[in-house]
Design a protein around this motif. Structure first.
Motif, PDB file in Angstrom:
ATOM      1  N   ASP A 105       0.830  -1.206   0.000  1.00 36.85           N
ATOM      2  CA  ASP A 105       0.000   0.000   0.000  1.00 36.85           C
ATOM      3  C   ASP A 105       0.864   1.256   0.000  1.00 36.85           C
ATOM      4  O   ASP A 105       0.545   2.233  -0.687  1.00 36.85           O
ATOM      5  N   GLN A 128       2.254   1.771  -3.468  1.00 36.44           N
ATOM      6  CA  GLN A 128       1.254   2.312  -4.399  1.00 36.44           C
ATOM      7  C   GLN A 128       0.999   3.784  -4.117  1.00 36.44           C
ATOM      8  O   GLN A 128       0.854   4.585  -5.045  1.00 36.44           O
ATOM      9  N   GLU A 129       0.959   4.150  -2.843  1.00 39.03           N
ATOM     10  CA  GLU A 129       0.752   5.556  -2.489  1.00 39.03           C
ATOM     11  C   GLU A 129       1.893   6.422  -3.005  1.00 39.03           C
ATOM     12  O   GLU A 129       1.672   7.537  -3.501  1.00 39.03           O
ATOM     13  N   LEU A 173       1.409   6.859  -6.651  1.00 39.84           N
ATOM     14  CA  LEU A 173       0.310   7.793  -6.885  1.00 39.84           C
ATOM     15  C   LEU A 173       0.807   9.229  -6.804  1.00 39.84           C
ATOM     16  O   LEU A 173       0.522  10.054  -7.691  1.00 39.84           O
ATOM     17  N   ARG A 232      -7.967   4.092  -7.769  1.00 39.13           N
ATOM     18  CA  ARG A 232      -6.618   4.343  -7.253  1.00 39.13           C
ATOM     19  C   ARG A 232      -5.568   3.706  -8.180  1.00 39.13           C
ATOM     20  O   ARG A 232      -4.529   4.294  -8.467  1.00 39.13           O
ATOM     21  N   GLN A 233      -5.861   2.501  -8.628  1.00 39.48           N
ATOM     22  CA  GLN A 233      -4.935   1.814  -9.528  1.00 39.48           C
ATOM     23  C   GLN A 233      -4.773   2.587 -10.837  1.00 39.48           C
ATOM     24  O   GLN A 233      -3.670   2.696 -11.370  1.00 39.48           O
ATOM     25  N   ALA A 280      -2.426   5.447  -9.941  1.00 41.72           N
ATOM     26  CA  ALA A 280      -1.087   5.115  -9.450  1.00 41.72           C
ATOM     27  C   ALA A 280      -0.309   4.189 -10.371  1.00 41.72           C
ATOM     28  O   ALA A 280       0.924   4.284 -10.459  1.00 41.72           O
ATOM     29  N   LEU A 336      -8.687  11.158  -4.087  1.00 36.48           N
ATOM     30  CA  LEU A 336      -7.393  10.666  -4.543  1.00 36.48           C
ATOM     31  C   LEU A 336      -6.564  11.753  -5.219  1.00 36.48           C
ATOM     32  O   LEU A 336      -5.341  11.808  -5.064  1.00 36.48           O
TER      33      LEU A 336
END
Length: 401
Positions: free
Chosen positions: A6, A9-10, A13, A119-120, A123, A151
């Motif tokens: 996570d 991924q953040e 992003l 989100r995907q 990111a 987001l």
């Protein structure tokens, strides 16, 4: 391990969003008002202006962007651990439709799953450097619009699409309230399907009560961006995957779509004066006359736009849909920016080409000259006639450099 994934991924992003200069949402209070049509044509208009544009379709349950851009059969490949957007010239596109094995497959997801895929999309998609990311959100004020706002952090604003009927206006009022609650600037309201544009004479006749969108915008204290009339070609182009503004740049509806780009371009002071392809060339003699320029070799379209030996310049009567004059001209020596200046001086309002780079398209846009790329190697007369009839079939950009 889950926490580490996570966090990774953040981080991606944040890195992706840092490379996107401006983010604009296209919203509507209810379905069926033409929101996706506005989003697609707005994105294409910005790309015509020479901008690097991303179009993100977050309508998880009813993605329509692939159909409108002729990308129904497209699929996004994986690049290591990333998703690669589908590219059309300088426009990058991502939609859940590219990830479905069956185009008729129903996506039955609850909120957390939709949040995860949005989100995907932000990111893990290789957006690269973009001037603008246009987000086509599903109608209403539910999970997806809320997720994308959270987001993105601080999007530049939203364009709200409505139709003249009170039932649609009531819904868009709720969209205004949604934006205000989230501190999301309202860039303006668009009244779509506002009157019927006659395909023969161009006259616009009101079908529904006109002016409701403008009155609502004034009452709510938000900008009004204009009316887009109904045009039968809009629906036909959406179904066949041809962006309307690309193929019918001189029609009232296309010019209305093009004007929507003004507040988006104004987000960046360095590009606020850029123009969008439309029939605004001051050299055009009247409302029914246009000049179409076509790079020519051996009597047919030459795919190498920048290095052709001659240009055929056709003067057309838009109303009668016929050729009224024709010239064969020798262009100036090839150098950056020379052809847009020269063709503007010749009074060209449209150029039909096999291929053209994004920079050249932007220079033509600044001169008010609409560009059609991917045209076949046919005679100038046939190409011009097909363009006026709205049946010119274009393919891939043949020389995009």
């Amino acid at each position: 391990a889950r926490k580490s994934a996570d966090e990774a991924q953040e981080q991606r992003l944040v890195q992706n969003l840092a490379r996107i200069r401006h983010q604009v949402l296209v919203l509507s209070g209810k379905g069926g008002v033409g929101k996706s049509t506005v989003a697609v044509n707005l994105a294409v208009a910005l790309a015509f202006a020479g901008k690097r544009v991303g179009l993100l379709d977050i309508d998880i349950h009813g993605p329509s962007v692939p159909t409108m851009l002729g990308l129904v059969e497209a699929a996004t490949p994986l690049s290591k651990d990333s998703l690669v957007p589908v590219e059309i010239g300088s426009l990058k596109v991502m939609s859940i439709g590219f990830l479905l094995r069956d185009r008729n497959q129903a996506v039955i997801w609850r909120g957390p799953m939709k949040m995860g895929v949005i989100r995907q999309f932000l990111a893990e998609v290789e957006w690269g450097d973009l001037d603008y990311l246009i987000v086509d959100a599903p109608p209403g004020t539910g999970d997806e619009p809320l997720a994308i706002c959270q987001l993105l952090g601080q999007p530049d604003g939203a364009i709200l699409v409505t139709t003249p009927q009170e039932v649609a206006l009531a819904a868009v009022r709720r969209s205004v309230a949604f934006c205000r609650q989230l501190s999301l600037p309202v860039l303006g309201v668009v009244e779509n399907m506002s009157g019927f544009a006659c395909p023969k004479c161009g006259a616009v006749t009101d079908i529904f009560t006109a002016g409701g969108g403008e009155a609502m915008a004034a009452a709510m204290g938000v900008p009004f961006l204009g009316r887009i009339p109904l045009d039968p070609a809009v629906g036909a182009d959406c179904d066949t995957g041809h962006p309307f503004i690309h193929h019918h740049a001189t029609t009232p509806a296309a010019q209305a779509f093009a004007r929507l780009a003004a507040p988006i371009l104004a987000l960046d002071p360095t590009t606020a004066t850029a123009t969008i392809p439309a029939n605004t060339n001051p050299n055009a003699r009247d409302n029914h006359t246009m000049k179409i320029a076509i790079p020519t070799a051996a009597g047919k379209l030459c795919p190498h736009f920048g290095h052709c030996e001659q240009f055929t310049l056709l003067e057309m009567d838009e109303q009668a849909k016929r050729i009224t004059g024709q010239q064969l001209l020798t262009p100036p020596p090839h150098e950056p920016g020379a052809l847009p200046r020269w063709l503007h001086q010749q009074g060209a309002t449209v150029i039909i080409a096999g291929g053209m780079g994004a920079r050249a398209q932007g220079l033509f846009a600044e001169k008010g000259i609409a560009v059609v790329v991917g045209a076949p190697a046919d005679t100038p007369e046939n190409l011009a006639a097909a363009y006026l009839a709205g049946i010119l079939v274009s393919g891939n950009n043949l020389c995009d450099h």
